[in-house]
Design an enzyme around this catalytic site. Sequence first.
Site, PDB file in Angstrom:
ATOM      1  N   ARG A  69       0.730  -1.278   0.007  1.00  0.00           N
ATOM      2  CA  ARG A  69      -0.038  -0.124   0.288  1.00  0.00           C
ATOM      3  C   ARG A  69       0.751   1.437  -0.110  1.00  0.00           C
ATOM      4  NH1 ARG A  69      -4.496   0.146   4.410  1.00  0.00           N
ATOM      5  NH2 ARG A  69      -5.197   2.000   3.193  1.00  0.00           N
ATOM      6  N   VAL A 102      -5.618   7.274   5.673  1.00  0.00           N
ATOM      7  CA  VAL A 102      -4.011   7.128   6.176  1.00  0.00           C
ATOM      8  C   VAL A 102      -3.162   7.574   5.015  1.00  0.00           C
ATOM      9  CG1 VAL A 102      -4.944   5.667   7.946  1.00  0.00           C
ATOM     10  CG2 VAL A 102      -3.879   4.731   5.897  1.00  0.00           C
ATOM     11  N   HIS A 128      -7.403   7.873  12.012  1.00  0.00           N
ATOM     12  CA  HIS A 128      -7.164   6.649  11.870  1.00  0.00           C
ATOM     13  C   HIS A 128      -5.439   6.423  11.653  1.00  0.00           C
ATOM     14  CE1 HIS A 128     -11.152   4.907  10.550  1.00  0.00           C
ATOM     15  NE2 HIS A 128     -11.204   5.478  11.652  1.00  0.00           N
ATOM     16  N   CYS A 155      12.235  -1.172  16.693  1.00  0.00           N
ATOM     17  CA  CYS A 155      12.300   0.117  17.335  1.00  0.00           C
ATOM     18  C   CYS A 155      13.694   0.328  17.713  1.00  0.00           C
ATOM     19  CB  CYS A 155      11.294   0.270  18.558  1.00  0.00           C
ATOM     20  SG  CYS A 155      11.363   1.622  19.560  1.00  0.00           S
ATOM     21  N   CYS A 158      13.609   0.664  21.805  1.00  0.00           N
ATOM     22  CA  CYS A 158      13.329  -0.574  22.663  1.00  0.00           C
ATOM     23  C   CYS A 158      13.459  -1.850  21.965  1.00  0.00           C
ATOM     24  CB  CYS A 158      11.842  -0.485  23.375  1.00  0.00           C
ATOM     25  SG  CYS A 158      10.745  -1.034  22.272  1.00  0.00           S
ATOM     26  N   THR A 196     -17.412   8.812   2.587  1.00  0.00           N
ATOM     27  CA  THR A 196     -17.397   7.917   3.435  1.00  0.00           C
ATOM     28  C   THR A 196     -18.557   7.113   3.749  1.00  0.00           C
ATOM     29  OG1 THR A 196     -17.029   7.367   5.841  1.00  0.00           O
ATOM     30  CG2 THR A 196     -18.004   9.556   5.287  1.00  0.00           C
ATOM     31  N   SER A 197     -18.346   5.667   3.637  1.00  0.00           N
ATOM     32  CA  SER A 197     -19.630   4.848   3.680  1.00  0.00           C
ATOM     33  C   SER A 197     -20.581   5.125   5.064  1.00  0.00           C
ATOM     34  CB  SER A 197     -19.338   3.320   3.580  1.00  0.00           C
ATOM     35  OG  SER A 197     -18.348   3.088   4.688  1.00  0.00           O
ATOM     36  N   ALA A 239     -16.101  13.536  -5.597  1.00  0.00           N
ATOM     37  CA  ALA A 239     -15.584  14.695  -4.726  1.00  0.00           C
ATOM     38  C   ALA A 239     -14.901  15.738  -5.470  1.00  0.00           C
ATOM     39  CB  ALA A 239     -14.700  13.870  -3.606  1.00  0.00           C
TER      40      ALA A 239
HETATM   41  N1  APR Z   1     -16.228  10.682  -4.673  1.00  0.00           N
HETATM   42  C1  APR Z   1     -17.069  10.799  -3.499  1.00  0.00           C
HETATM   43  N2  APR Z   1     -17.313   9.525  -2.910  1.00  0.00           N
HETATM   44  C2  APR Z   1     -16.840   8.393  -3.525  1.00  0.00           C
HETATM   45  C3  APR Z   1     -16.262   8.368  -4.588  1.00  0.00           C
HETATM   46  C4  APR Z   1     -15.790   9.645  -5.241  1.00  0.00           C
HETATM   47  N3  APR Z   1     -14.995   9.699  -6.138  1.00  0.00           N
HETATM   48  N4  APR Z   1     -15.802   7.018  -4.785  1.00  0.00           N
HETATM   49  C5  APR Z   1     -16.209   6.501  -3.819  1.00  0.00           C
HETATM   50  N5  APR Z   1     -16.851   7.188  -3.121  1.00  0.00           N
HETATM   51  C6  APR Z   1     -17.673   6.614  -1.682  1.00  0.00           C
HETATM   52  C7  APR Z   1     -18.340   5.273  -1.746  1.00  0.00           C
HETATM   53  O1  APR Z   1     -19.781   5.299  -2.218  1.00  0.00           O
HETATM   54  C8  APR Z   1     -18.325   4.928  -0.248  1.00  0.00           C
HETATM   55  O2  APR Z   1     -19.691   5.580   0.305  1.00  0.00           O
HETATM   56  O3  APR Z   1     -16.683   6.835  -0.935  1.00  0.00           O
HETATM   57  C9  APR Z   1     -17.165   5.490   0.273  1.00  0.00           C
HETATM   58  C10 APR Z   1     -15.852   4.837   0.745  1.00  0.00           C
HETATM   59  O4  APR Z   1     -16.194   4.073   1.708  1.00  0.00           O
HETATM   60  P1  APR Z   1     -15.415   3.134   2.389  1.00  0.00           P
HETATM   61  O5  APR Z   1     -14.552   2.364   1.279  1.00  0.00           O
HETATM   62  O6  APR Z   1     -15.925   2.311   3.061  1.00  0.00           O
HETATM   63  O7  APR Z   1     -14.368   3.810   3.108  1.00  0.00           O
HETATM   64  P2  APR Z   1     -14.447   4.607   4.676  1.00  0.00           P
HETATM   65  O8  APR Z   1     -15.887   5.420   4.754  1.00  0.00           O
HETATM   66  O9  APR Z   1     -13.227   5.757   4.472  1.00  0.00           O
HETATM   67  O10 APR Z   1     -14.087   3.500   5.545  1.00  0.00           O
HETATM   68  C11 APR Z   1     -13.842   3.708   6.885  1.00  0.00           C
HETATM   69  O11 APR Z   1     -12.851   1.695   7.194  1.00  0.00           O
HETATM   70  O12 APR Z   1     -11.823   0.154   6.596  1.00  0.00           O
HETATM   71  C12 APR Z   1     -11.947   1.019   7.474  1.00  0.00           C
HETATM   72  O13 APR Z   1     -10.087   2.223   8.428  1.00  0.00           O
HETATM   73  C13 APR Z   1     -10.662   2.022   7.163  1.00  0.00           C
HETATM   74  O14 APR Z   1     -10.621   4.507   7.456  1.00  0.00           O
HETATM   75  C14 APR Z   1     -11.415   3.115   6.888  1.00  0.00           C
HETATM   76  C15 APR Z   1     -12.942   2.981   7.682  1.00  0.00           C
END
Ligand code: APR
Length: 248
Positions: A69, A102, A128, A155, A158, A196-197, A239
Amino acid sequence: MKQMRQARKLVADSARVVALTGAGISAESGVPTFRGHGGLWRNYRPEELATIDAFERDPETVWEWYAWRRSFLGTCVPNDGHRALARFFLRRGLAGLVTQNVDGLHTRAAREEAGDGSPDAALPVEIHGAIARDRCNHCGARAEAEPLGDSLPRCADCGGLRRPDVVLFGEMLDPDVLARAQSMAERADLCLVIGTSAVVYPAAAIPLATLRAGGRIIEVNTEETGLSGAASVVLRGKAGEVLPELLS
Ligand code: APR
């Protein structure tokens, strides 16, 4: 469109704006999301890789995945969504950016948009953690990431095993960082929830803190989420396309 006009008016009328971003804001930089269409979790099971149990059970595999990654992220650059947010917060002079990501792309956008000025107002609270840093799994000492060698990183203080300085599933978030993010949300009158989902807590509760304090939510997402119903305006789109118009 009507929603954009409404959203722009909300932004213009708001005194304190906070933004919570997720993997979706980095999708247009080529960073795979986790759960959305084509998300990482389609190919891997998070339990196998991004958990503290997996790390303690099989640190080599977890390190290989994070090294992959990191190298992948080295080829990604901030997109127009990161830049629009950075310019917005630099103009407002009021740091209000919280991210679940991250990948460090908000920080790079802040520095690039600030030029010779201070990037501080646009630097994110990284709830995160940050993949570009290591942390000792034993004493917590932080260090800049180094390319993975033949043996796992140790580390300097330590001798404990180092791991990426990210929150793994099954771990608590840094309470001070989380408290800072929650306090920003409570004092905001508008929360922009971007990419974000909204299924992972406590991050997903941050917009609700703004709502509870009498503030509003604008959601920017390509898909419906569990938070869409709580938003005053939903801007259904990417976005990188929506934010430059919303925040100009
Ligand atoms: N513009 C806007 N939204 C978008 C785009 C885009 N180009 N592409 C995808 N998405 C949306 C998707 O529809 C989804 O709702 O971004 C969201 C991504 O959701 P996830 O993949 O679940 O990511 P996230 O919400 O950041 O996950 C939260 O879960 O896996 C852990 O720690 C990890 O920080 C992460 C956390």
